[in-house]
Structure formats: C-alpha cells, structure tokens
Scaffold this active site. Sequence first.
Site, mmCIF file in Angstrom:
data_model
loop_
_atom_site.group_PDB
_atom_site.id
_atom_site.type_symbol
_atom_site.label_atom_id
_atom_site.label_comp_id
_atom_site.label_asym_id
_atom_site.label_seq_id
_atom_site.Cartn_x
_atom_site.Cartn_y
_atom_site.Cartn_z
ATOM 1 N N TYR A 152 -1.125 -0.953 10.641
ATOM 2 C CA TYR A 152 -1.400 -1.508 9.304
ATOM 3 C C TYR A 152 -0.144 -1.446 8.433
ATOM 4 O O TYR A 152 0.242 -2.414 7.779
ATOM 5 C CB TYR A 152 -2.546 -0.710 8.672
ATOM 6 C CG TYR A 152 -2.837 -1.058 7.241
ATOM 7 C CD1 TYR A 152 -3.620 -2.160 6.932
ATOM 8 C CD2 TYR A 152 -2.340 -0.285 6.199
ATOM 9 C CE1 TYR A 152 -3.897 -2.487 5.605
ATOM 10 C CE2 TYR A 152 -2.612 -0.595 4.875
ATOM 11 C CZ TYR A 152 -3.391 -1.695 4.590
ATOM 12 O OH TYR A 152 -3.654 -2.012 3.276
ATOM 13 N N LYS A 172 2.138 -4.411 6.624
ATOM 14 C CA LYS A 172 2.368 -4.468 5.175
ATOM 15 C C LYS A 172 3.868 -4.460 4.848
ATOM 16 O O LYS A 172 4.315 -5.145 3.923
ATOM 17 C CB LYS A 172 1.675 -3.291 4.478
ATOM 18 C CG LYS A 172 0.162 -3.463 4.387
ATOM 19 C CD LYS A 172 -0.163 -4.508 3.344
ATOM 20 C CE LYS A 172 -1.652 -4.701 3.160
ATOM 21 N NZ LYS A 172 -1.963 -5.799 2.234
ATOM 22 N N SER A 209 0.859 -1.178 0.000
ATOM 23 C CA SER A 209 0.000 0.000 0.000
ATOM 24 C C SER A 209 0.894 1.226 0.000
ATOM 25 O O SER A 209 2.015 1.171 0.510
ATOM 26 C CB SER A 209 -0.860 -0.024 1.257
ATOM 27 O OG SER A 209 -1.308 1.276 1.556
ATOM 28 N N SER A 210 0.400 2.339 -0.549
ATOM 29 C CA SER A 210 1.246 3.536 -0.578
ATOM 30 C C SER A 210 1.382 4.161 0.813
ATOM 31 O O SER A 210 2.258 4.999 1.020
ATOM 32 C CB SER A 210 0.704 4.561 -1.570
ATOM 33 O OG SER A 210 -0.594 4.945 -1.213
ATOM 34 N N CYS A 211 0.539 3.746 1.784
ATOM 35 C CA CYS A 211 0.651 4.340 3.120
ATOM 36 C C CYS A 211 1.814 3.767 3.908
ATOM 37 O O CYS A 211 2.039 4.147 5.047
ATOM 38 C CB CYS A 211 -0.645 4.198 3.898
ATOM 39 S SG CYS A 211 -0.929 2.537 4.468
ATOM 40 N N HIS A 252 -13.218 6.215 1.771
ATOM 41 C CA HIS A 252 -12.263 7.180 1.256
ATOM 42 C C HIS A 252 -13.019 8.219 0.443
ATOM 43 O O HIS A 252 -14.225 8.136 0.248
ATOM 44 C CB HIS A 252 -11.186 6.485 0.424
ATOM 45 C CG HIS A 252 -10.201 5.756 1.275
ATOM 46 N ND1 HIS A 252 -10.063 4.398 1.237
ATOM 47 C CD2 HIS A 252 -9.340 6.200 2.222
ATOM 48 C CE1 HIS A 252 -9.131 4.037 2.121
ATOM 49 N NE2 HIS A 252 -8.682 5.107 2.731
HETATM 50 P P1 GDP Z 1 -6.226 10.005 2.629
HETATM 51 O O1 GDP Z 1 -5.748 9.990 1.201
HETATM 52 O O2 GDP Z 1 -5.568 8.962 3.478
HETATM 53 O O3 GDP Z 1 -6.150 11.390 3.231
HETATM 54 O O4 GDP Z 1 -7.755 9.524 2.607
HETATM 55 P P2 GDP Z 1 -9.185 10.101 2.199
HETATM 56 O O5 GDP Z 1 -9.562 9.527 0.873
HETATM 57 O O6 GDP Z 1 -10.091 9.760 3.342
HETATM 58 O O7 GDP Z 1 -9.093 11.677 2.091
HETATM 59 C C1 GDP Z 1 -8.508 12.337 1.009
HETATM 60 C C2 GDP Z 1 -8.797 13.833 1.090
HETATM 61 O O8 GDP Z 1 -10.171 14.060 0.743
HETATM 62 C C3 GDP Z 1 -8.585 14.464 2.473
HETATM 63 O O9 GDP Z 1 -7.989 15.736 2.289
HETATM 64 C C4 GDP Z 1 -10.023 14.634 2.972
HETATM 65 O O10 GDP Z 1 -10.145 15.691 3.898
HETATM 66 C C5 GDP Z 1 -10.766 14.958 1.676
HETATM 67 N N1 GDP Z 1 -12.215 14.749 1.736
HETATM 68 C C6 GDP Z 1 -13.144 15.669 1.355
HETATM 69 N N2 GDP Z 1 -14.391 15.228 1.583
HETATM 70 C C7 GDP Z 1 -14.261 13.970 2.097
HETATM 71 C C8 GDP Z 1 -15.208 12.995 2.521
HETATM 72 O O11 GDP Z 1 -16.439 13.191 2.481
HETATM 73 N N3 GDP Z 1 -14.710 11.800 2.960
HETATM 74 C C9 GDP Z 1 -13.351 11.552 2.996
HETATM 75 N N4 GDP Z 1 -12.909 10.356 3.448
HETATM 76 N N5 GDP Z 1 -12.433 12.490 2.626
HETATM 77 C C10 GDP Z 1 -12.881 13.672 2.188
#
Ligand code: GDP
Length: 317
Positions: free
Chosen positions: A142, A146, A113-115, A185
Amino acid sequence: MSGFAQELDARVYVAGHRGLVGSAIVRALKARGYRNLILRTSAELDLRDSAAVASFFEKERPDYVFLAAAKVGGILANSTYPAQFIYDNLMIQANVIHAAYRQAVRKLLFLGSSCIYPKHAPQPMKEEYLLTGPLEPTNEPYAVAKIAGIKLCQAYNRQYGTRFISLMPTNLYGPNDNFDLETAHVIPALIRKFDTAKEEGAPYVTVWGTGTPRREFLHVDDLAAACLFLMAHYDENEPINVGTGEDLPIAELAAMIKEVVGYRGEIVYDRSKPDGTPRKLLDVTRIRSLGWRPEIDLEEGLRDTYAWYRRHLAGGA
Ligand code: GDP
C-alpha cells in the site's frame, strides 16, 4: 476573480466520494456552495480501467480533482490481499493523474498517507523523511503505491507543468468510518466495543495492547477543510503533512471514548494483542506556517462520531 476558493461554478470531481475522506470532502464542498460536483460510484466507473477513466475525463472535463479513491484497510486486510492493495492503488492513481494531465485539469489534490514514512522515522515526522529508510513491512505494498502516487504528481509537474499537489494525512476518524471490529482502526473499534458493552451491561471492555502507544488523530471534517484550503493556497511540489501535531496514549483515548459513550464498567488490557509502533506523530510546521489549523478537538470529534454511529450502525452493524 479566479482561484479555487472563488470558483463555486467550477467542475469539481471527487474520486472516492463514498469513503471516509471523499464523503467529508463532498460535505465541505457543498457547505461552501460548490454547485458542479462530479461523482461516480465504483460500480459506475472502475478507476482501474484506463480506457473508462480516459473517456470519463473527456466527457466530463473536470476543472479540479480531489483524488480520494483508494483501496484501504487495516493490518489484516493488508496482509491478506497485498496484490490488490498495490495493483488497485497503482492503477487508480496512474489512470486519474494521467487523464487529469491529458484533459488539462487546473489542479489535482492527491491523498497520500502517514504510513508511507519509514518505519523508524524520528518523531514528529517531517515531509522530507519520505524515502529515507525501510517501510513498515505489514503495509508495504500500500505504502509503495502511495509513494508512487506522490512521485507521479511531482514528475508530471516537472515535465508537463501541471499543478498536482499531494498531502499526507495522519490517522483519521469520523462519520463513514469502518466499524467492523476485524478491520477497524482503534477509534471506531473502541466506540463499537464500549457501545455494545453498555447495551449488554457487560462488566468490562477489552482494549488491545498495553495502552501506552501514542497516536495522533484528526477528524475527517478537519482534513476536508485542509483539502479545500490547500486546493486554494498550496502549489509546491513537495507533499504536505496534515495533522494536529498532538498525540495521546491509547489508554487516555480509551478513557475518553468510555466517557463519551457513557459506559460504567472496567477497561481490561489484552497484552497478547500487538501495540504496533510506539509513536506516530506528524510534524505540521509546514501547514501551520500557511495559516491552517484544525478546529475540532478530540472529545468533540468523538462525540460527533459516536452520534453518527448511533444513528447509522448501532444494533444492526
Ligand atoms: P495503527 O495506528 O496502524 O497501529 O492502527 P490502529 O488504529 O489499528 O491501532 C492503534 C493502537 O490502538 C494500537 O496500539 C492498538 O493495539 C490499539 N488498540 C487498542 N484497542 C484496539 C482495538 O480494539 N482495535 C484496534 N484496531 N486497535 C486497538
């Protein structure tokens, strides 16, 4: 002729075939004509159980293994169940990798995973940045599991001469994703929010954060195509990144999803919610140099994912 690409009769085990990634790998294998897929649900085979995994491999004797089974989740799930995230993932991968070695599986592909890259890694992130700095604390259990999976593959290759490869996918999206707003996500979350707002005639949709963080997204069918490609063509010990090499701000992503869904209201940013890391982009030089690139552009992928959401989840999810 031998080699994975020609062996449509090979016995191919896809661990985790009900998940976002595993289900896409199964679709890709079936589309290419692979006839002997071996699949087990977690109820049929608990991959955390060493004895059960060993006897499954003895009986089924797979030729190739795609290890896409993992306990996954967003930031909330990771912080609530850290013990399960590290234990389940360590056990699943140790059991499957060890059994694959014992049964002389021809090749295994492990999904990282990229994390797993350091929190402050320079962007775009190259494969060699692994283990060069501290991890993001929220998903450290996690990520540590990985990283151990990658090291297992490398150690078995060195000591036992196995062919176990690891790949690191960027942020994925597509059919079978998790659309639960608490744990989803950003792409599935926004698809659901815009669709619900459209249905209910709501005047605005709330997007978390400032809209300025940049993210890279890969459709899971492109990832599955990369998995089949690497199973056929990649034999190095080092893990390999799989992504598009391009990112965009969340605000642009939100505008695209709004358009795909056909929602006419406003977008409002909730700055009390976290932005997370400002940028997360993989360096894809290595896979590009092998001749692979993704085919599904983001808008087309979003349309496909929204259509899947409408068919399967809208209304009752
Ligand atoms: P990340 O890539 O690990 O940060 O995972 P996320 O996919 O949860 O979030 C990506 C970005 O999208 C972050 O900057 C969030 O704040 C933004 N974001 C905006 N609206 C949403 C939402 O409704 N859900 C989630 N999960 N992220 C959101």
